[in-house]
Write a protein that holds these residues in place. Structure first.
Motif, short mmCIF file in Angstrom:
data_model
loop_
_atom_site.label_atom_id
_atom_site.label_comp_id
_atom_site.label_asym_id
_atom_site.label_seq_id
_atom_site.Cartn_x
_atom_site.Cartn_y
_atom_site.Cartn_z
N SER A 35 -12.70 7.85 5.47
CA SER A 35 -12.62 8.47 4.14
C SER A 35 -13.35 9.81 4.13
N ALA A 36 -14.53 9.83 4.75
CA ALA A 36 -15.30 11.07 4.77
C ALA A 36 -14.52 12.15 5.51
N LEU A 40 -13.33 15.66 4.01
CA LEU A 40 -13.75 16.95 4.56
C LEU A 40 -12.55 17.87 4.82
N ILE A 41 -11.43 17.28 5.22
CA ILE A 41 -10.23 18.10 5.42
C ILE A 41 -9.87 18.77 4.10
N VAL A 42 -9.93 18.00 3.01
CA VAL A 42 -9.54 18.54 1.72
C VAL A 42 -10.61 19.52 1.22
N ARG A 43 -11.85 19.25 1.57
CA ARG A 43 -12.93 20.14 1.16
C ARG A 43 -12.70 21.55 1.67
N ILE A 46 0.84 -1.20 0.00
CA ILE A 46 0.00 0.00 0.00
C ILE A 46 0.88 1.25 0.00
N SER A 47 1.98 1.24 0.77
CA SER A 47 2.79 2.46 0.77
C SER A 47 3.48 2.64 -0.58
N ALA A 48 3.86 1.55 -1.22
CA ALA A 48 4.46 1.68 -2.55
C ALA A 48 3.46 2.33 -3.50
N PHE A 49 2.20 1.90 -3.39
CA PHE A 49 1.16 2.47 -4.24
C PHE A 49 0.97 3.96 -3.95
N LEU A 50 0.97 4.31 -2.67
CA LEU A 50 0.76 5.71 -2.31
C LEU A 50 1.91 6.57 -2.82
N VAL A 51 3.12 6.08 -2.65
CA VAL A 51 4.29 6.82 -3.14
C VAL A 51 4.16 7.01 -4.64
N ASN A 52 3.76 5.94 -5.31
CA ASN A 52 3.61 5.99 -6.75
C ASN A 52 2.59 7.05 -7.17
N MET A 53 1.45 7.03 -6.49
CA MET A 53 0.37 7.94 -6.83
C MET A 53 0.79 9.40 -6.59
N VAL A 54 1.39 9.65 -5.44
CA VAL A 54 1.75 11.03 -5.09
C VAL A 54 2.88 11.52 -5.98
N LEU A 55 3.84 10.65 -6.22
CA LEU A 55 5.00 11.08 -7.00
C LEU A 55 4.62 11.36 -8.45
N GLN A 56 3.68 10.55 -8.96
CA GLN A 56 3.23 10.81 -10.32
C GLN A 56 2.68 12.22 -10.43
N ALA A 91 -6.28 0.39 10.42
CA ALA A 91 -7.22 0.57 9.30
C ALA A 91 -7.45 2.05 9.03
N VAL A 92 -7.53 2.84 10.11
CA VAL A 92 -7.73 4.28 9.92
C VAL A 92 -6.49 4.87 9.23
N LEU A 93 -5.32 4.43 9.64
CA LEU A 93 -4.10 4.95 9.00
C LEU A 93 -4.09 4.64 7.51
N ILE A 94 -4.46 3.43 7.16
CA ILE A 94 -4.48 3.05 5.74
C ILE A 94 -5.51 3.90 5.00
N THR A 95 -6.71 3.97 5.56
CA THR A 95 -7.78 4.69 4.86
C THR A 95 -7.42 6.16 4.69
N VAL A 96 -6.95 6.77 5.78
CA VAL A 96 -6.60 8.18 5.68
C VAL A 96 -5.44 8.35 4.70
N GLY A 97 -4.48 7.43 4.78
CA GLY A 97 -3.34 7.51 3.86
C GLY A 97 -3.81 7.51 2.42
N VAL A 98 -4.71 6.62 2.10
CA VAL A 98 -5.19 6.51 0.71
C VAL A 98 -6.14 7.66 0.37
N ALA A 99 -7.14 7.87 1.24
CA ALA A 99 -8.19 8.83 0.92
C ALA A 99 -7.63 10.25 0.89
N TYR A 100 -6.84 10.60 1.88
CA TYR A 100 -6.33 11.97 1.93
C TYR A 100 -5.43 12.24 0.73
N ASN A 101 -4.56 11.29 0.43
CA ASN A 101 -3.67 11.51 -0.70
C ASN A 101 -4.43 11.57 -2.02
N SER A 102 -5.43 10.69 -2.20
CA SER A 102 -6.14 10.80 -3.49
C SER A 102 -6.92 12.09 -3.56
#
Lengths: 235, 787
Positions: free
Chosen positions: B763-764, B768-771, B277-287, B666-677
């Motif tokens: 995720s919500a 909301l933070i990004v909103r 999952i962290s590899a994916f997040l790095v990939n997404m953010v770096l792109q 689980a919260v760390l993963i979700t926030v990691g993915v949701a916040y970054n996307s």
């Protein structure tokens, strides 16, 4: 006459995007000489920027040949082009292209860190009149100041040629003149061959040589017998 | 420091929230690796050192009564380096301040010198005087749980004779790292302890002068337990040998091995999920960073930086993210490791257990973290390096959208233009959307695999205590007795019902597969203690058949109708051929069950009793306890309501901790993915959203496009997560299942709902933070800046 610093023969460039082919250069033969201040004039899409990019080693030609002194640019590998840009060419862009998270001095240091025989960043900034603003970030500088940082960055490596693509395009007349003065000073003080692309016909008055572009070809080359001072130019 | 590095640090600081979100996911992987590998190594090293220093034996055997003269023969067996005989027994204890009877295992100490094997480590006081019959050394945990110090006294019923013993010291032993009383499911140091007494005193009490009933062996370097055990069995058989076994069947050792197996599984299964999952997040953010920094890439190239320098710049960013995660993970791993070591000292009796951070486990975790992040960054770094300078300097072409099937469907469904933007956003980057869905699904799955646990344990308690073992207490007899003992028990105060159970140590065999266990024989009308199938229906052995627990049947590779061999390890050591008449659902141990009368017929003996199961009147409990403490022939009692309560308390506490850890993860993963996307979408769509605002969209309408995409992905992740969670939980059930336990697979609708609720809320929250950033969009500035 001296040996040309840039020379091209039948240079062509075709861009393909999807099904459309755009002929940016349709056979350009040109010679530019060391120490000269050259202005490239012409409407949008006439091929000025494309030529500048090829001469600066940023882009490759589709056909024809181009030389920098004795080196054939059109025969160089990517690695050789990188080396060429690093050692010989300074660029100035219309939108300055400063790194927002680096101060003026650090933006110049981007070059001085990798150049072979750079001038100190402070000296380069002093030459463009920014000795008081060296620790400012781009967002804290005016457009003219940002462009002068870009010029300082370009000249800090003591390049053989300084290539400027619309350096005053985003500036008003007053700040534009400051930028032109900086370029003129570099050209006369350091003897750096300078090529400036512009839409602004007024600028041609300060050039040694003016090249007119139209539709991917050179329409006319004119040499000025006498040059105007930048402060006399208005737009 | 070069200016590029300075730029890197400033970029990092600017994007701190995104960086932290990724680093924390990576830190989870590092933490678990450090924790599991560290705990495993610590446990292994401690165990090795402890076993070695205190001469833990390799082969163990019980025997009814063998003469001391047999010892030279045992020592002469090939492969045996050392042998020591002992007297061991079960005793009922009457402890001050404890109404109910306690029990203990008493072990003899040699008359002269220290034991050659299984050397106790004295923690306080001294060993008992070999010439005294009233001195005892007790296990440290037992002393601590009861507040005993040397000099304190308690009463013990030694083979029918009640005696007051004085504690001379406390000790630990490699033989009793994990101590479980007979019939207990968890350690209960208050009511069960290890007692060491002089051999002379025990020989007198158990009537074993010149004889022994227990022997322990150490083997030579070449000695194999598999070869020594049958030879020893042959020697002991005439004296009532109950079958020798190696460390693999030594109760304490088996439990520690079980823990080690779990740690190894944890180190293998969980960290890769986090690293992926962290590899994916790095990939997404770096792109996204690379496309935002196209200009910088072009500039660097124009200035003459090489491709490698450009790629290196972005790789460095990924490495820095990894380093932050690694440092956090190291810290968390060390901290949790110490906590785990503390937890171990609660369950296991070690003289010392230091969670020693292994350089190796830290290095492995760091290498894995760097590798994951580096792999994630590779694609973007290479793309940046390959970007031709002239193209990099120009603004990027708008992403190509095509009308596809989904668009036609959407148009057919009459979706609004904003909804269309959401849909196209997802279908335009299907890989990114798919991985976001998978990562959030993994979070759901982790929650499910943690929260199914309490349900499973409830099911265990329900089955074990309310369907099967419904007796209030088990009275364990010192030796098998005839049926009249049940009548005696019925006459004890407060007994409402009493039922006999005959337990026979045996080896069950089918072909080359075999298991050693106590086969339990009950009467057909037994109501207090019975076995049931998965549906809760009682299962009775038919005739002289045998009922096996489902796990035992599986281990032996047999089913109803098949025949198995039963080698009885006591008495005449007969081997019976039995038909498997059915299977039962048993969660503790491997069970095998017969009809008591049928077993007696096969053994050509009157029916025997080893345990009496009783139902009692709570009002008369104290009178019953007092009687039990003074009843000769009683080796121990198990109070099932206490077992149940301590099971609930201990497991409950662990479940609470585990569940909390999993929720955090689980919260760390979700926030990691949701916040970054969400941040990435905001950055990609800032101009679009600002344009919408300019043409008159409200903030809510503009936010909908951003939050809509994120929440659509989060909702899509739920069913995927449910499937994954079901698989994770099932895999846990399978990996947890051992000869000691099995977990029932229980998946309640509430588990699905709870897991989804946590992930959707996280995720919500991220959305909301990004909103809030959308609300603050500077419309004019956004329109003026060049992309």
């Amino acid at each position: 006459m001296a040996q040309p610093i840039f020379r091209s023969e039948g240079l062509t460039k075709v861009y393909r995007t999807g099904d459309v082919s755009v002929h940016a250069l349709r056979g350009v033969d040109l010679s530019l000489y060391p120490g000269e201040f050259t202005v490239l004039l012409g409407p949008s899409g006439s091929g000025k920027s494309t030529l500048l990019n090829i001469l600066g080693g940023l882009d490759r030609a589709s056909g024809g040949r181009a030389w920098f002194a004795d080196h054939e640019l059109t025969a160089m590998s990517d690695r050789e082009l990188t080396r060429y840009r690093r050692d010989h060419v300074g660029f100035v862009f219309q939108f300055y292209n400063l790194v927002a998270s680096l101060t003026a001095r650090e933006n110049v240091a981007l070059v001085t860190e990798i150049a072979r025989n750079p001038m100190p960043a402070d000296e380069a900034l002093a030459r463009v009149g920014l000795d008081q603003r060296m620790d400012h970030f781009p967002a804290q500088l005016s457009g003219g100041e940002q462009q002068r940082v870009a010029i300082a960055r370009a000249i800090a490596k003591r390049p053989d040629v300084l290539l400027c693509d619309e350096p005053t395009g985003a500036l008003d007349s007053k700040t534009g003149v400051q930028v032109l003065e900086a370029l003129n000073a570099i050209n006369s003080d350091l003897g750096t061959t300078t090529v400036v692309i512009t839409h602004n016909a007024g600028i041609q008055a300060m050039a040694h040589r003016v090249v007119f572009f139209a539709d991917g070809r050179i329409a006319e080359v004119r040499e000025n017998a006498s040059r105007a001072r930048p402060s006399d130019i208005t737009w | 420091m070069s200016v590029l590095d300075r730029k890197l640090l400033r970029d990092l600081r600017r994007m701190w929230a995104q960086v932290l979100a990724i680093a924390l996911v990576l830190a989870c992987g590092v933490t678990i690796l450090v924790l599991a590998v560290g705990a495993q190594r610590s446990l292994e090293d401690t165990l090795d050192a402890y076993y070695e220093r205190n001469r833990f034996a390799e082969v163990f055997a019980n025997v009814r009564r063998a003469p001391d003269s047999l010892l030279p023969d045992i020592r002469a067996l090939p492969g045996v380096r050392m042998a020591e005989t002992r007297i061991v027994g079960q005793v009922v204890l009457d402890l001050p301040g404890l109404a109910e009877p306690a029990a203990g295992r008493v072990v003899s100490l040699p008359d002269f010198g220290d034991p050659a094997l299984n050397l106790p480590m004295i923690v306080a006081g001294r060993p008992p005087d070999p010439d005294r019959t009233d001195e005892v050394m007790v296990s440290r945990a037992f002393a601590e749980a009861n507040g005993f110090v040397p000099g304190d006294r308690f009463a013990a019923n030694l083979n029918g004779r009640k005696r007051v013993l004085t504690i001379t010291g406390t000790a630990l032993s490699p033989e009793f790292v994990y101590v479980l009383g007979p019939g207990a499911m968890l350690p209960d140091n208050r009511r069960y302890g290890i007692l060491w007494m002089p051999r002379r005193a025990l020989a007198a009490a158990f009537d074993l002068q010149g004889a022994f009933n227990d022997v322990a062996l150490a083997l030579t370097r070449e000695g194999q337990a598999e070869a020594v055990i049958p030879a020893l069995d042959r020697l002991l058989a005439p004296y009532g040998g109950a079958g020798a076994h190696g460390r693999a069947e030594q109760a304490s050792h088996v439990f520690i091995e079980g823990e080690l197996t779990q740690l190894r599984a944890m180190a293998r299964i969980l960290p890769p999920v986090f690293f992926l999952i962290s590899a994916f997040l790095v990939n997404m953010v770096l792109q996204r960073i690379v496309s935002l920094e196209r200009g910088v890439v072009g500039l660097m190239k124009a200035l003459g930086y090489s491709d490698a320098a450009v790629a290196g710049h972005f790789l460095k960013l990924a490495m820095l993210v990894a380093i932050i995660g690694i440092v956090i993970g190291w810290g968390m791993g060390s901290w949790l490791g110490r906590g785990m070591a503390r937890l171990y000292t609660e369950f296991f009796e070690f003289p010392y257990l230091v969670f020693q951070p292994r350089v190796g486990s830290y290095a492995t975790a760091a290498a894995a973290g760097l590798l994951a992040s580096g792999l994630g960054a590779l694609q973007s770094a290479r793309r940046a390096a390959a970007l031709p300078p002239a193209i990099a300097m120009a603004p990027p072409a708008p992403p190509v959208f095509r009308r596809g099937l989904s668009d036609r469907l959407a148009a057919f469904a009459g979706l609004s233009q904003p909804s269309m933007m959401v849909l196209r956003g997802i279908t335009r980057w299907p890989g990114r959307a798919a991985f976001s869905v998978l990562a959030m699904a993994a979070a759901v799955a982790m929650l499910m695999s943690a929260s199914f646990f309490p349900d499973s344990l409830d099911e265990i308690i329900d089955t074990a205590f309310f369907e099967q073992n419904r007796q209030h207490a088990m009275l364990i007899l010192a030796e098998d007795r005839a049926d009249d003992v049940v009548e005696d028990v019925r006459h004890l105060p407060g007994i409402l019902a009493a039922e006999p159970l005959h337990a026979v140590p045996a080896i069950l065999r089918s072909g080359t597969l075999s298991r050693r266990l106590a086969v339990e024989a009950r009467d057909p009308d037994a109501r207090l203690s019975r076995v049931t199938d998965a549906a809760g229906r009682p299962v009775e052995p038919a005739g002289s058949g045998i009922v096996l627990s489902e796990r035992l049947a599986e281990r032996l590779g047999v089913g109803p109708g098949d025949r198995i061999e039963m080698e009885i390890l006591t008495g005449r050591r007969e081997t019976l051929l039995l038909e498997v008449s059915g299977t039962a659902c048993i969660h503790f141990g491997l069970g095998a069950y017969m009809d008591r009368a049928a077993l007696a017929r096969l053994l050509r003996k009157p029916p025997q009793v080893s345990v009496v199961n009783v139902a009692m009147d709570p009002a008369q409990a104290d009178a019953l306890y007092a009687a039990a403490k003074n009843t000769p022939g009683l080796a121990g009692t198990v109070l099932l309501f206490q077992t149940r309560a301590s099971f609930r308390a201990t497991i409950g506490e662990n479940v609470l901790i585990t569940t909390m850890v999993y929720v955090v993860i689980a919260v760390l993963i979700t926030v990691g993915v949701a916040y970054n996307s969400a941040r990435i979408q905001l950055s990609e769509r800032a101009r679009e959203l600002a344009s919408l605002r300019i043409i008159g969209f409200t903030r809510a309408e503009a936010s909908y496009i951003l939050i809509g995409e994120l929440m659509a992905l989060a909702i899509l992740a739920q069913p995927v997560g449910w499937i994954l969670g079901w698989i994770f939980a099932y895999a846990q059930v399978v990996s947890f299942s051992s000869d000691l336990y099995s977990l029932p697979f229980v998946m309640n609708p509430a588990t699905y709902a709870r897991s989804s609720l946590v992930v959707l809320s996280a995720s919500a929250f991220s959305a909301l933070i990004v909103r809030r950033r959308i609300d603050r969009l500077d419309l004019v500035a956004v329109m003026k800046t060049r992309e």
